[in-house]
Design a protein around this motif. Structure first.
Motif, PDB file in Angstrom:
ATOM      1  N   MET A  82     -12.333   4.730   1.073  1.00 42.90           N
ATOM      2  CA  MET A  82     -11.740   3.592   0.250  1.00 42.90           C
ATOM      3  C   MET A  82     -13.219   2.927  -0.733  1.00 42.90           C
ATOM      4  SD  MET A  82      -8.929   2.035   2.392  1.00 42.90           S
ATOM      5  CE  MET A  82      -9.767   1.254   3.365  1.00 42.90           C
ATOM      6  N   ASN A  83     -13.319   3.199  -2.220  1.00 43.86           N
ATOM      7  CA  ASN A  83     -14.651   2.402  -2.429  1.00 43.86           C
ATOM      8  C   ASN A  83     -13.988   1.746  -3.390  1.00 43.86           C
ATOM      9  OD1 ASN A  83     -16.686   4.596  -1.488  1.00 43.86           O
ATOM     10  ND2 ASN A  83     -15.904   6.390  -2.724  1.00 43.86           N
ATOM     11  N   SER A  84     -15.273   1.512  -3.432  1.00 43.46           N
ATOM     12  CA  SER A  84     -14.640  -0.210  -5.029  1.00 43.46           C
ATOM     13  C   SER A  84     -13.708  -1.454  -4.399  1.00 43.46           C
ATOM     14  CB  SER A  84     -14.651   0.277  -6.025  1.00 43.46           C
ATOM     15  OG  SER A  84     -15.939   1.498  -6.704  1.00 43.46           O
ATOM     16  N   LEU A  85     -13.911  -0.923  -3.204  1.00 42.42           N
ATOM     17  CA  LEU A  85     -12.679  -2.376  -2.343  1.00 42.42           C
ATOM     18  C   LEU A  85     -12.514  -3.611  -2.783  1.00 42.42           C
ATOM     19  CD1 LEU A  85     -12.610  -1.178   1.343  1.00 42.42           C
ATOM     20  CD2 LEU A  85     -10.768  -0.933  -0.565  1.00 42.42           C
ATOM     21  N   LYS A  86     -10.842  -3.465  -3.563  1.00 37.43           N
ATOM     22  CA  LYS A  86     -10.849  -5.190  -3.956  1.00 37.43           C
ATOM     23  C   LYS A  86      -9.893  -6.092  -2.949  1.00 37.43           C
ATOM     24  CE  LYS A  86      -9.806  -2.625  -8.638  1.00 37.43           C
ATOM     25  NZ  LYS A  86      -8.533  -2.555  -9.698  1.00 37.43           N
ATOM     26  N   PRO A  87      -9.883  -7.089  -3.186  1.00 39.58           N
ATOM     27  CA  PRO A  87      -8.982  -8.580  -2.365  1.00 39.58           C
ATOM     28  C   PRO A  87      -7.599  -7.878  -1.741  1.00 39.58           C
ATOM     29  CG  PRO A  87     -10.590  -9.442  -3.775  1.00 39.58           C
ATOM     30  CD  PRO A  87     -10.820  -7.590  -4.107  1.00 39.58           C
ATOM     31  N   GLU A  88      -6.775  -6.684  -3.253  1.00 36.27           N
ATOM     32  CA  GLU A  88      -5.474  -6.928  -3.557  1.00 36.27           C
ATOM     33  C   GLU A  88      -6.077  -5.704  -1.947  1.00 36.27           C
ATOM     34  OE1 GLU A  88      -7.656  -7.410  -5.868  1.00 36.27           O
ATOM     35  OE2 GLU A  88      -7.132  -6.725  -7.437  1.00 36.27           O
ATOM     36  N   ASP A  89      -6.522  -4.845  -1.913  1.00 32.87           N
ATOM     37  CA  ASP A  89      -6.664  -4.143  -1.029  1.00 32.87           C
ATOM     38  C   ASP A  89      -6.071  -4.139  -0.076  1.00 32.87           C
ATOM     39  OD1 ASP A  89      -8.950  -2.302  -2.839  1.00 32.87           O
ATOM     40  OD2 ASP A  89      -6.497  -1.370  -3.341  1.00 32.87           O
ATOM     41  N   THR A  90      -6.244  -5.887   0.575  1.00 32.24           N
ATOM     42  CA  THR A  90      -6.114  -5.772   2.075  1.00 32.24           C
ATOM     43  C   THR A  90      -4.739  -5.423   2.156  1.00 32.24           C
ATOM     44  OG1 THR A  90      -7.742  -7.905   1.351  1.00 32.24           O
ATOM     45  CG2 THR A  90      -5.910  -8.126   3.584  1.00 32.24           C
ATOM     46  N   ALA A  91      -4.589  -5.107   3.648  1.00 31.84           N
ATOM     47  CA  ALA A  91      -3.354  -5.229   3.710  1.00 31.84           C
ATOM     48  C   ALA A  91      -3.453  -4.235   5.460  1.00 31.84           C
ATOM     49  CB  ALA A  91      -2.708  -3.444   3.303  1.00 31.84           C
ATOM     50  N   VAL A  92      -2.332  -3.751   6.053  1.00 40.54           N
ATOM     51  CA  VAL A  92      -2.929  -2.669   7.370  1.00 40.54           C
ATOM     52  C   VAL A  92      -2.710  -1.274   6.946  1.00 40.54           C
ATOM     53  CG1 VAL A  92      -1.613  -2.349   9.933  1.00 40.54           C
ATOM     54  CG2 VAL A  92      -1.343  -4.686   9.435  1.00 40.54           C
ATOM     55  N   TYR A  93      -3.179  -0.326   7.380  1.00 42.12           N
ATOM     56  CA  TYR A  93      -2.980   0.769   6.322  1.00 42.12           C
ATOM     57  C   TYR A  93      -2.754   1.800   7.525  1.00 42.12           C
ATOM     58  CZ  TYR A  93      -5.422  -0.472   2.527  1.00 42.12           C
ATOM     59  OH  TYR A  93      -5.974  -0.628   1.007  1.00 42.12           O
ATOM     60  N   TYR A  94      -1.564   3.031   7.480  1.00 44.40           N
ATOM     61  CA  TYR A  94      -0.923   2.903   8.625  1.00 44.40           C
ATOM     62  C   TYR A  94      -0.784   4.724   7.498  1.00 44.40           C
ATOM     63  CZ  TYR A  94       1.815  -1.010   9.948  1.00 44.40           C
ATOM     64  OH  TYR A  94       1.503  -2.259  10.702  1.00 44.40           O
ATOM     65  N   CYS A  95      -0.959   6.019   9.350  1.00 46.69           N
ATOM     66  CA  CYS A  95      -1.292   6.849   8.497  1.00 46.69           C
ATOM     67  C   CYS A  95       0.045   7.908   9.167  1.00 46.69           C
ATOM     68  CB  CYS A  95      -2.365   7.763  10.158  1.00 46.69           C
ATOM     69  SG  CYS A  95      -2.096   9.329   9.289  1.00 46.69           S
ATOM     70  N   ALA A  96       0.980   9.027   8.871  1.00 49.27           N
ATOM     71  CA  ALA A  96       2.357   9.073   8.458  1.00 49.27           C
ATOM     72  C   ALA A  96       2.314  11.008   8.512  1.00 49.27           C
ATOM     73  CB  ALA A  96       3.160   8.917   7.677  1.00 49.27           C
ATOM     74  N   ARG A  97       2.980  11.334   8.949  1.00 45.63           N
ATOM     75  CA  ARG A  97       3.364  12.741   8.522  1.00 45.63           C
ATOM     76  C   ARG A  97       4.393  13.459   8.240  1.00 45.63           C
ATOM     77  NH1 ARG A  97      -0.172  17.184  12.369  1.00 45.63           N
ATOM     78  NH2 ARG A  97      -1.295  16.797  10.340  1.00 45.63           N
ATOM     79  N   GLN A 115      -0.255   3.788  14.886  1.00 47.54           N
ATOM     80  CA  GLN A 115       0.203   2.380  14.686  1.00 47.54           C
ATOM     81  C   GLN A 115      -0.251   1.318  13.530  1.00 47.54           C
ATOM     82  OE1 GLN A 115      -2.356   3.741  16.305  1.00 47.54           O
ATOM     83  NE2 GLN A 115      -4.102   2.557  15.701  1.00 47.54           N
ATOM     84  N   GLY A 116      -1.461   1.893  12.937  1.00 51.86           N
ATOM     85  CA  GLY A 116      -1.956   0.862  11.906  1.00 51.86           C
ATOM     86  C   GLY A 116      -3.324   0.077  12.024  1.00 51.86           C
ATOM     87  N   THR A 117      -3.942  -0.227  11.172  1.00 51.51           N
ATOM     88  CA  THR A 117      -4.967  -0.542  11.179  1.00 51.51           C
ATOM     89  C   THR A 117      -5.810  -1.186   9.754  1.00 51.51           C
ATOM     90  OG1 THR A 117      -7.820   0.146  11.965  1.00 51.51           O
ATOM     91  CG2 THR A 117      -6.454   1.642   9.691  1.00 51.51           C
ATOM     92  N   GLN A 118      -6.255  -2.641  10.239  1.00 56.25           N
ATOM     93  CA  GLN A 118      -6.159  -3.689   9.618  1.00 56.25           C
ATOM     94  C   GLN A 118      -7.290  -2.981   8.725  1.00 56.25           C
ATOM     95  OE1 GLN A 118      -4.542  -6.504   9.265  1.00 56.25           O
ATOM     96  NE2 GLN A 118      -5.360  -6.721   7.419  1.00 56.25           N
ATOM     97  N   VAL A 119      -7.236  -3.654   7.294  1.00 55.21           N
ATOM     98  CA  VAL A 119      -8.510  -3.827   6.709  1.00 55.21           C
ATOM     99  C   VAL A 119      -8.223  -4.417   5.861  1.00 55.21           C
ATOM    100  CG1 VAL A 119      -8.764  -2.746   4.016  1.00 55.21           C
ATOM    101  CG2 VAL A 119      -8.395  -1.029   5.693  1.00 55.21           C
ATOM    102  N   THR A 120      -9.440  -5.113   5.644  1.00 59.37           N
ATOM    103  CA  THR A 120      -9.289  -7.326   5.007  1.00 59.37           C
ATOM    104  C   THR A 120     -11.274  -6.655   3.361  1.00 59.37           C
ATOM    105  OG1 THR A 120      -8.608  -7.949   7.222  1.00 59.37           O
ATOM    106  CG2 THR A 120      -9.272  -9.503   5.646  1.00 59.37           C
ATOM    107  N   VAL A 121     -10.142  -7.298   3.046  1.00 54.16           N
ATOM    108  CA  VAL A 121     -10.848  -7.260   1.525  1.00 54.16           C
ATOM    109  C   VAL A 121     -11.442  -8.734   1.119  1.00 54.16           C
ATOM    110  CG1 VAL A 121     -12.262  -6.861  -0.578  1.00 54.16           C
ATOM    111  CG2 VAL A 121     -10.746  -5.026   1.333  1.00 54.16           C
ATOM    112  N   SER A 122     -12.903  -9.298   1.522  1.00 58.93           N
ATOM    113  CA  SER A 122     -13.295 -10.951   0.990  1.00 58.93           C
ATOM    114  C   SER A 122     -13.522 -10.226  -0.276  1.00 58.93           C
ATOM    115  CB  SER A 122     -13.767 -11.721   2.206  1.00 58.93           C
ATOM    116  OG  SER A 122     -14.652 -10.260   1.800  1.00 58.93           O
ATOM    117  N   SER A 123     -13.412 -11.901  -0.978  1.00 55.64           N
ATOM    118  CA  SER A 123     -13.462 -12.047  -2.675  1.00 55.64           C
ATOM    119  C   SER A 123     -14.955 -12.687  -2.160  1.00 55.64           C
ATOM    120  CB  SER A 123     -12.772 -12.483  -3.045  1.00 55.64           C
ATOM    121  OG  SER A 123     -12.833 -14.001  -2.531  1.00 55.64           O
TER     122      SER A 123
END
Length: 123
Positions: A82-97, A115-123
């Motif tokens: 994930m490059n050029s991250l924006k605050p709106e990309d903030t979320a829990v990210y889940y992998c699924a199959r 189980q998910g992993t938290q991504v937080t992008v600060s402005s």
């Protein structure tokens, strides 16, 4: 049954980068898709990107050109760069199959989840 474990989330400033990993263990079937979804507080879980076992990829419009999904079959691992991250990309990210030869971006079509992993992008 397959188990999926995500890692790589964290806090990053806007414009920064993160790489998420999703490692699978357990029984696998020859043809499948691995997808990334994300869920922000109070919102529905939405599709981000997916990759087939043979390397075909597709993305949500909101991340095209910024995120790249890739896979290493020898390591049973899928990555989301994930490059050029924006605050709106903030979320829990889940992998699924999804065990199918047919691509889908619908979360209901994916049967196994991490189980998910938290991504937080600060402005």
């Amino acid at each position: 049954q397959v188990q999926l474990v995500e890692s790589g989330g964290g806090l990053v400033q806007a414009g920064g980068s993160l790489r998420l990993s999703c490692t699978a263990s357990g029984r696998t079937i020859s043809m499948y898709f691995t997808g990334w979804f994300r869920q922000a507080p109070g919102e529905e879980r939405v599709f981000v990107a997916a990759i087939s076992r043979i390397g075909g990829t597709f993305y949500a419009d909101s991340v095209k050109g910024r995120f790249t999904i890739s896979g290493d079959n020898a390591k049973n691992t899928v990555y989301l760069q994930m490059n050029s991250l924006k605050p709106e990309d903030t979320a829990v990210y889940y992998c699924a199959r999804r065990y199918s030869s047919i691509a889908s971006s619908n979360s209901a079509d994916f049967g196994s989840w991490g189980q998910g992993t938290q991504v937080t992008v600060s402005s």
